[in-house]
Design an enzyme around this catalytic site. Sequence first.
Site, PDB file in Angstrom:
ATOM      1  N   CYS A  17       8.677 -38.018  18.106  1.00  0.00           N
ATOM      2  CA  CYS A  17       8.942 -39.187  18.957  1.00  0.00           C
ATOM      3  C   CYS A  17       7.634 -39.885  19.300  1.00  0.00           C
ATOM      4  O   CYS A  17       6.548 -39.397  18.982  1.00  0.00           O
ATOM      5  CB  CYS A  17       9.675 -38.765  20.240  1.00  0.00           C
ATOM      6  SG  CYS A  17       8.681 -37.644  21.259  1.00  0.00           S
ATOM      7  N   CYS A  20       5.036 -37.877  21.130  1.00  0.00           N
ATOM      8  CA  CYS A  20       4.218 -36.988  20.278  1.00  0.00           C
ATOM      9  C   CYS A  20       3.013 -37.756  19.752  1.00  0.00           C
ATOM     10  O   CYS A  20       1.883 -37.258  19.764  1.00  0.00           O
ATOM     11  CB  CYS A  20       5.038 -36.459  19.105  1.00  0.00           C
ATOM     12  SG  CYS A  20       6.451 -35.442  19.574  1.00  0.00           S
ATOM     13  N   CYS A  85     -27.705 -19.381 -10.149  1.00  0.00           N
ATOM     14  CA  CYS A  85     -28.437 -18.809  -9.024  1.00  0.00           C
ATOM     15  C   CYS A  85     -27.874 -19.337  -7.705  1.00  0.00           C
ATOM     16  O   CYS A  85     -26.981 -20.183  -7.685  1.00  0.00           O
ATOM     17  CB  CYS A  85     -29.917 -19.131  -9.126  1.00  0.00           C
ATOM     18  SG  CYS A  85     -30.271 -20.905  -9.036  1.00  0.00           S
ATOM     19  N   CYS A  88     -27.674 -23.064  -7.116  1.00  0.00           N
ATOM     20  CA  CYS A  88     -26.512 -23.729  -7.722  1.00  0.00           C
ATOM     21  C   CYS A  88     -25.331 -23.714  -6.750  1.00  0.00           C
ATOM     22  O   CYS A  88     -24.613 -24.710  -6.599  1.00  0.00           O
ATOM     23  CB  CYS A  88     -26.111 -23.036  -9.024  1.00  0.00           C
ATOM     24  SG  CYS A  88     -27.415 -22.948 -10.256  1.00  0.00           S
ATOM     25  N   ASP A 497      -2.436   0.050  20.082  1.00  0.00           N
ATOM     26  CA  ASP A 497      -1.115  -0.125  20.684  1.00  0.00           C
ATOM     27  C   ASP A 497      -0.352   1.188  20.536  1.00  0.00           C
ATOM     28  O   ASP A 497      -0.426   1.840  19.491  1.00  0.00           O
ATOM     29  CB  ASP A 497      -0.367  -1.253  19.963  1.00  0.00           C
ATOM     30  CG  ASP A 497       1.005  -1.473  20.540  1.00  0.00           C
ATOM     31  OD1 ASP A 497       1.102  -1.739  21.745  1.00  0.00           O
ATOM     32  OD2 ASP A 497       1.990  -1.364  19.783  1.00  0.00           O
ATOM     33  N   ASP A 696       1.243  -3.449  15.503  1.00  0.00           N
ATOM     34  CA  ASP A 696       2.197  -3.637  14.398  1.00  0.00           C
ATOM     35  C   ASP A 696       3.314  -4.623  14.719  1.00  0.00           C
ATOM     36  O   ASP A 696       4.103  -4.970  13.846  1.00  0.00           O
ATOM     37  CB  ASP A 696       2.833  -2.292  14.020  1.00  0.00           C
ATOM     38  CG  ASP A 696       3.802  -1.781  15.087  1.00  0.00           C
ATOM     39  OD1 ASP A 696       3.584  -2.093  16.277  1.00  0.00           O
ATOM     40  OD2 ASP A 696       4.772  -1.097  14.728  1.00  0.00           O
ATOM     41  N   ASP A 700       2.150  -8.119  19.384  1.00  0.00           N
ATOM     42  CA  ASP A 700       0.734  -7.761  19.261  1.00  0.00           C
ATOM     43  C   ASP A 700      -0.086  -8.897  18.650  1.00  0.00           C
ATOM     44  O   ASP A 700      -1.318  -8.867  18.700  1.00  0.00           O
ATOM     45  CB  ASP A 700       0.557  -6.509  18.381  1.00  0.00           C
ATOM     46  CG  ASP A 700       1.188  -5.275  18.980  1.00  0.00           C
ATOM     47  OD1 ASP A 700       1.151  -5.150  20.218  1.00  0.00           O
ATOM     48  OD2 ASP A 700       1.729  -4.456  18.223  1.00  0.00           O
TER      49      ASP A 700
END
Length: 823
Positions: A17, A20, A85, A88, A497, A696, A700
């Site tokens: 909209c 935004c 090298c 470069c 955790d 996991d 987290d």
Amino acid sequence: MSEEGTKIGIPVTGMSCAACARRVEKALSKTEGVSGVNVNLATGKATVEYDSGAVDLGELVGIIEGAGYGAEVREASFGISGMSCASCVGRVEKALRKVSGVLYASVNLATGKARVEYLPDVVEVRDLELAVEGAGYGMVWEEEEPAEDAREREYAELRSRFLVAAVLTALILVGSLPMMLGFMPPVPMGWLNLGLLALATPVQFWAGRRFYEGAWGALKHGQANMNTLVAVGTSAAYLYSATATLAPGLFASGRADVYFDTSALIITLILLGRLLEARARGRTNEAIKRLAGLQAKTARILRNGEEQDIPVEDVEVGDIVVVRPGEKVPVDGRVVSGESAVDEAMITGEPMPVHKRAGDEVIGATINKTGSFKFEATGVGEDMALSQIMRMVEEAQGSKAPIQRLADRVSGVFVPVVMVLAAITFLVWLFLGPEPAFTLALLNFVAVLIIACPCAMGLATPTSIMVGTGRGAERGILVKGGEALERAHKLTTVVLDKTGTLTKGEPELTDVVATSGLTENELLRLVASAERGSEHPLGEAIVRAAGERGIELVEARGFDAPTGRGVRAEIEGRSVLVGNRGFMEEAGVSEDGLSPRFGDLSAAGKTPVFVAVDGEPAGLVAVADVVREESKEAVDALRGMGLEVAMLTGDNAWTANAVARELDIDRVLAEVLPEDKEGEVKKLQAGGRVVAMVGDGINDAPALARADVGIAIGTGTDVAMEAADLTLVSGDVRGVARAIRLSRATIRNIKQNLFWAFAYNVFLIPVAAGVLYPFFAGGTVPELLRPFLGEYGFLNPVLAAAAMALSSVTVLGNALRLRRIKF
């Protein structure tokens, strides 16, 4: 357009909209260095005029993302031909970054690849290609020529040029013996020199063609690189010798010594160094080759009730795949029938086969050991875990570590500085040196140009990262990039955790306390039969445990599960209640001496519940999120490495402290809400700690992103793995210590390489310039050093070439030692 008024259109995603558009416009307008912004909702584009000296394009994209929107960014990866090298690398990166619309460009000398992030509406691939070509290099797409084929072709060409050069140089050395040893040749010296000229010319201009091409490409853009040093140095020796051969009358004595052996041997030795380097570079990437070789070639699928063998590329999601003993699992999937032990070592690094039954996930490229099973394909082609691992390893190998910045800064000015030093060396010896002044000036000039080696500096970091990340992938440790690898070696604190990381992440039945004349199995049979209709995790754990013990359950009648209190049901005519203390009190059931045992189980971090049968107390059952078998070993390993270990959990302090006591963890952060985990990590960082977060779950992810190093357990969610810097594919928490040991070994290896690369150049360039002459002017060089420094302390240009070739090979050889490290 001038730097002060760069104008660009950034495609913005997520706007719905006018509000935004205003929000994006406002965020960009506030930015220092931005002079004008116009956000068009219809085209989805923000046109920004800004001072590129004050703010870069990447910052503008970050501001848009910070406002809650996105910018359409595309990534391209392609090969770069002609690099030799570190200079470069800097030139190609600079050229790509200058392209309007490029957010990020990184070039890796070890892989010979560039990775570019750009705005697709602003930049076309042809713009990138023109930028690379404009810098004097070539762009190679994988579709045109796979990287492996390009490396093999380059190696074959190098080998043929080296072999021809070696044969011709051997003949030149034989022809130069009279001059070296001081005896008269069997043919006139003029004719001998012409023969040497004829042999040296193809070495100089055919075998050494790559040096001239590289030097010319740089010169066209007013730049210089390592090829420039080799081309100028060898050309000086060759042209001086050719002049002495073809026009000796130009010299005061009517003749002059020739140095065809020097120019030819320098080119041959440098080609040998490049050959060894190309071979070693191929070995640094063996991890990717091995991973690619794991893929099954065919799959046996069920279609129309019949088994068919088809190429693995033709397997589609949803196909039912049949796997027999000893066969590879062709794609990722979920077992639908049968069971077996599957060797996942090649993906997870864990040596023990994993038992698989219906409902379990299987990973493509793993090996079925004993039984047969059928599974439904869920991940094929680029969506397979193996493909994602290979992609992640390739991206990590193409990344740069912050430690490389010093080498990049030095290499940017290295070649011009060396050329100035060589010119000063020539003039000093020409006007201030002893006789033969011109000869000494020429040889020292050549030695300075030839011994300088920006290659070693350019290879020091990326080769170690390539080998280290590849070695990690073989052990189930995926690293996102060199920056993460470097940060991991500085860690002081590891935050783990609890749920799903230190514990199994799902409740298990741990205790059955039976009274009133019932056996444990009898009590468990009644409780599990009553809980079979429950959806509570505690009830599911009890039912699962009964099944594992082979207890046959019966149908429950009158099942009722008052929320948060327990369940009641009638089992074979007996009234069974399972629940907390309040539930028992409501039913008028006394605890009858079970309270002390209830307290002990609670203190151990377990969740006990009372059981009553026909209104009488019958016992207790306890459930807990059980600590993983390997967790204690993992914590001990981290503490043994001098790291502080902390545990983070949303559980109550009682349960958390029980787990901490079992694992010998001193620091416990309990009762932390999911949204507060990031804040706890931030507090630790504010105290001066360098923090790794290991988790996991989706909750987290913010903490993983906030931590200095986020480590995701591979059995967890994709969101966690996306936020993390390192991923442990196996889900084994012991991998955290392995990952940190890998980081420490890799960074130590990089530091060794950088020390060698810098010390080599800092020490040997002055020696090549002749700084030792004042100490040995009377011909007092010790006998041991005379093969290298002659009588007066001058470094032979041929030895300079040998040292230069050896420096790059030494760096690569040291990086390859990482393949043998144990972690």
